[in-house]
Design a protein around this motif. Structure first.
Motif, mmCIF file in Angstrom:
data_model
loop_
_atom_site.group_PDB
_atom_site.id
_atom_site.type_symbol
_atom_site.label_atom_id
_atom_site.label_comp_id
_atom_site.label_asym_id
_atom_site.label_seq_id
_atom_site.Cartn_x
_atom_site.Cartn_y
_atom_site.Cartn_z
ATOM 1 N N LYS A 621 0.740 -1.029 -0.014
ATOM 2 C CA LYS A 621 0.103 -0.038 -0.101
ATOM 3 C C LYS A 621 0.742 1.354 -0.141
ATOM 4 O O LYS A 621 0.337 2.392 -0.268
ATOM 5 N N SER A 622 2.112 0.943 0.498
ATOM 6 C CA SER A 622 2.956 2.281 0.333
ATOM 7 C C SER A 622 4.396 1.823 -0.465
ATOM 8 O O SER A 622 5.282 1.563 0.169
ATOM 9 N N PRO A 623 4.258 1.738 -1.708
ATOM 10 C CA PRO A 623 5.114 1.329 -2.570
ATOM 11 C C PRO A 623 6.411 2.265 -2.482
ATOM 12 O O PRO A 623 6.334 3.623 -2.271
ATOM 13 N N SER A 624 7.218 2.023 -2.982
ATOM 14 C CA SER A 624 8.647 2.681 -3.287
ATOM 15 C C SER A 624 9.348 2.252 -4.557
ATOM 16 O O SER A 624 9.241 1.244 -5.134
ATOM 17 N N ALA A 625 10.496 3.091 -4.689
ATOM 18 C CA ALA A 625 11.234 2.542 -5.788
ATOM 19 C C ALA A 625 12.044 1.446 -5.403
ATOM 20 O O ALA A 625 12.347 0.477 -6.613
ATOM 21 N N LYS A 626 12.386 1.393 -4.426
ATOM 22 C CA LYS A 626 13.279 0.178 -3.795
ATOM 23 C C LYS A 626 12.443 -1.342 -4.016
ATOM 24 O O LYS A 626 12.889 -2.293 -4.560
ATOM 25 N N GLU A 627 11.017 -1.025 -3.668
ATOM 26 C CA GLU A 627 10.282 -2.381 -3.648
ATOM 27 C C GLU A 627 10.111 -2.666 -5.054
ATOM 28 O O GLU A 627 10.058 -3.889 -5.454
ATOM 29 N N ILE A 628 9.940 -1.590 -5.881
ATOM 30 C CA ILE A 628 9.665 -1.943 -7.387
ATOM 31 C C ILE A 628 10.791 -2.712 -7.984
ATOM 32 O O ILE A 628 10.777 -3.801 -8.724
ATOM 33 N N LEU A 629 12.074 -2.096 -7.764
ATOM 34 C CA LEU A 629 13.312 -2.775 -8.321
ATOM 35 C C LEU A 629 13.187 -4.261 -7.686
ATOM 36 O O LEU A 629 13.596 -5.180 -8.341
ATOM 37 N N SER A 630 13.040 -4.344 -6.094
ATOM 38 C CA SER A 630 13.205 -5.789 -5.974
ATOM 39 C C SER A 630 12.198 -6.701 -6.539
ATOM 40 O O SER A 630 12.463 -7.874 -6.824
ATOM 41 N N ASN A 631 10.936 -6.143 -6.603
ATOM 42 C CA ASN A 631 9.745 -7.038 -7.400
ATOM 43 C C ASN A 631 10.413 -7.366 -8.643
ATOM 44 O O ASN A 631 10.185 -8.639 -9.309
#
Length: 728
Positions: A621-631
């Motif tokens: 619910k609170s995404p970040s650029a780091k989370e997108i990269l990891s996914n």
């Protein structure tokens, strides 16, 4: 005014054009036939020098292609004349006569031109070149001049003098003609005055070359104003001074003007130089002009008031014109005008002599449509004659055209039949002439080849069968290369790139979904290179089959091709009458395996994780650029792993496909019903190539026969009836 006649003439001109196109096509077909017959003749001569069978030699000698080629050359010239006639935009009236008979005055009366454009004179010859006068009611008077080139000048003008006067070798270049004095007249030349006059004529060209040489290098046509026309068509000025020499370089002149008789329509008057001078080639040029450029000819003759008769020169002139068209009797397209002069003229009143000549035309076998007595210097009388001719053309020219064209067409069909007769002789000319002992040898050699062929292909098939469940090395190497590329070139963005995409798209989810599409597309493109491994594998197997056929079965003598090209060449050489063999070779030669057809659909499902609607890895619910990269890294790794696993299960597919297609090939060419019989037929024809040492002499004869019959087939194809048909 006769508007109806004008429309008739325009309609005739328009209807001629489609036939001109058909004639041009027929002429091209006839030229193709001529080339095919030349090729056949070359083969005939070659075989005559080698054949040792007396019967075949005799039959080859009986084939007469030389006469046919002569006839083709004649018909090509006739078709060129006919095509040129029907392609014209005008109906042309040729005005012919000896010098000083009133021809030029007659043309002046018809056209409204003067002696400045149509030279006339009472002393020597005045007109120097042929002129064509076109009626154009909306144009001012002007001329167009076509000059000789240096080559045409030497070949068409100068060379005939050298031939007729026996002056030795003809000059090849203009410099050669001008740099040396003319050769002297031979002493043994028959005659005296006429050859001497001809020689003086040639001397005029030679002595005045510097006055017209530059024109031989001038572009054509040159447009000239009215006041310059006489300088290019005449030998002298209007007051009789012989100071013009341009005409010596001129081939022809076109004059455009508006005729006083405005309703003449699309006609042109062709003015020939007056005959009777000693210029060499005048008669030949007259014949060529009448044959190519004239629809109706008008003879002009002015009887002397002191008494006159039809002289031999008049009969010769008529016969010369008559030779222009053998297909159309001159009596159907010629008129005679007897030029009447009054008592106050230089000639005096010649009316009675005009009547006498008119009454005695038939006695001299000078046959024309009609003979008119008219004062050529009187425009009214001249136009009355023109009216009569135009009415005749409007009424009869279509019939004359049909008669002319039909005569040419009938000769072409006769020529076609003659060609068929000679081609039939050619088909029967070569006896077998091979000897009687070749067949037992062929049977023995064929059985040996069959054993080698079957054992070689069966051994290859067993080898492929043993390997069909094994991983294919070519494909395995290409898969490894593709997987390595997927892991090294991921297309996954950096943190900074993700932040910029988030700002541009308005949110992290939007950026995430876009990147999923892009990474999936980037990943899938690496697998397109799998085609390389698949094709390499298939090419290797096809080459193995070709090697068996070339080396073990000794088929390499049939073609110099190897590998896949060998299979393609054999497939092309096999005739449709051997369908089993032909199908077998076509199946193998054309078979392809590809990534898209064999593999793509099996790995695409492993890319679903990179599809937004189907992915299992959603953002928090609170995404970040780091989370997108990891996914993205996780999804990419899972997709690559899934594709790698799927491909490992497919590593034997190329081996299975290779075995299957080779087994299908072997079934078709060895095991199918009638396969051995078809091989025997094929190899019997190709025996000299397959067993070159054993059948070398036979091979030469077989090749000669094949080339001979191929040449006959090409000539036969060129001689089809529709190729020679231009009339419906």
């Amino acid at each position: 005014m006769n508007a109806n006649r004008t429309q008739q003439i325009a309609s005739i001109v328009e209807k001629r054009r489609p036939l001109a196109d058909k004639i041009a096509t027929t002429a091209a077909n006839l030229a193709t036939l001529s080339q095919a017959l030349r090729n056949l003749e070359a083969h005939r001569q070659h075989i005559l020098a080698q054949v040792d069978d007396e019967s075949s030699y005799g039959r080859l000698q009986e084939i007469d292609l030389a006469s046919i080629q002569n006839n083709i050359a004649i018909e090509l010239r006739s078709l060129a004349q006919l095509q040129q006639r029907f392609a014209r935009n005008t109906l042309n009236i040729g005005v012919v006569g000896r010098a000083r008979q009133g021809k030029s005055r007659f043309l002046q009366s018809l056209t409204g031109l003067t002696a400045a454009e149509i030279p006339d004179g009472d002393r020597q010859h005045c007109t120097g070149v042929r002129s064509t006068i076109h009626h154009n009611p909306s144009s001012d008077i002007y001329g167009e001049v076509w000059f000789h080139s240096e080559r045409s000048f030497l070949e068409e003008v100068i060379a005939p003098y050298y031939e007729q006067l026996r002056l030795g070798a003809k000059p090849i270049t203009l410099t050669e003609f001008t740099s040396k004095p003319l050769p002297p007249l031979p002493r043994e030349l028959p005659g005296y005055a006429e050859p001497g006059a001809m020689y003086e004529h040639l001397g005029r060209y030679h002595a005045n070359i510097d006055k017209y040489r530059h024109l031989l290098r001038s572009p054509s046509p040159r447009k000239i104003p009215r006041e310059e026309i006489r300088e290019y068509v005449a030998q002298d000025t209007t007051d009789g001074q012989r100071v013009f020499f341009n005409y010596l370089a001129v081939r022809e002149v076109k004059i455009v003007c508006s005729f006083p008789h405005a309703d003449v329509g699309q006609i042109a008057l062709v003015d020939m130089p007056g005959l009777g001078d000693t210029g060499v080639g005048d008669a030949e040029r007259l014949v060529k002009t009448l044959g190519n450029d004239v629809d109706v000819v008008l003879f002009v003759r002015m009887p002397k008031s002191s008494g006159d008769y039809w002289a031999d020169v008049d009969v010769r002139l008529y016969d010369t014109a008559r030779a222009a068209l053998v297909d159309l009797p001159l009596e159907l397209w010629s008129f005679m005008v007897l030029n009447r002069t009054a008592a106050d003229s230089k000639n005096g009143d010649n009316f009675n002599n005009c009547k006498d000549l008119a009454d005695t035309l038939a006695e001299k076998h000078i046959k024309v449509v009609d003979c008119a007595i008219a004062n050529c210097a009187d425009p009214a009388a001249a136009n009355q004659v023109l009216d009569q001719i135009l009415d005749y053309l409007a009424t009869h020219i279509t019939t004359l055209d049909e008669k002319y064209a039909t005569s040419c067409q009938e000769r072409l069909l006769q020529l076609q039949n003659t060609v068929n007769i000679e081609l039939e002789k050619a088909n029967k000319a070569l006896a077998l002439a091979v000897g009687e002992n070749w067949f037992p040898l062929f049977v023995e050699l064929f059985e040996q080849l069959w054993n080698e062929l079957t054992s070689g292909l069966e051994a290859l098939l067993r080898h492929l069968k043993a390997q069909r469940n094994e991983q294919n090395s070519d494909f395995k190497q290409q898969v490894a290369t593709a997987i390595a590329a997927c892991r090294q070139d991921t297309g996954i963005p950096s943190i900074e790139q993700i932040e910029k995409r988030r700002d541009r798209t308005g949110g992290y989810p939007n950026a995430y979904y876009q990147y999923m599409h892009e990474i999936r597309a980037h990943l899938s493109q690496h697998f397109l290179a799998l085609d390389v491994g698949l094709q390499r594998s298939l090419t290797r197997v096809k080459s193995q089959v070709a090697d068996v056929l070339i080396h073990q079965a000794r088929l390499g003598g049939i073609t110099s091709a190897t590998g896949v090209e060998f299979l393609q060449e054999i497939a092309q050489q096999l005739p449709d009458t051997l369908p089993t063999l032909k199908l077998g070779f076509e199946i193998l030669a054309e078979f392809e395996i590809s990534y898209r057809g064999l593999i793509q659909h099996r790995i695409r499902k492993h890319l679903d994780g990179l599809t937004p609607d189907e992915t299992t890895l959603q953002l928090s619910k609170s995404p970040s650029a780091k989370e997108i990269l990891s996914n993205l890294k996780t999804l990419h790794a899972e997709a690559v792993y899934g594709c790698e696993t799927a491909l490992e299960d497919l590593l034997s597919e190329p081996s299975l496909a290779a075995f299957a297609i080779v087994e299908e090939f072997v079934d078709r060419i060895l095991r199918a019903e009638g396969a051995k019989s078809e091989w025997r037929i094929f190899l019997e024809e190709a025996r000299a190539e397959v067993w070159q040492a054993e059948f070398m002499a036979l091979g030469d004869r077989t090749r000669l026969r094949r080339e001979w019959f191929d040449a006959i087939a090409r000539a036969t194809a060129a001689n089809q009836s529709n190729a020679m048909q231009f009339l419906g």
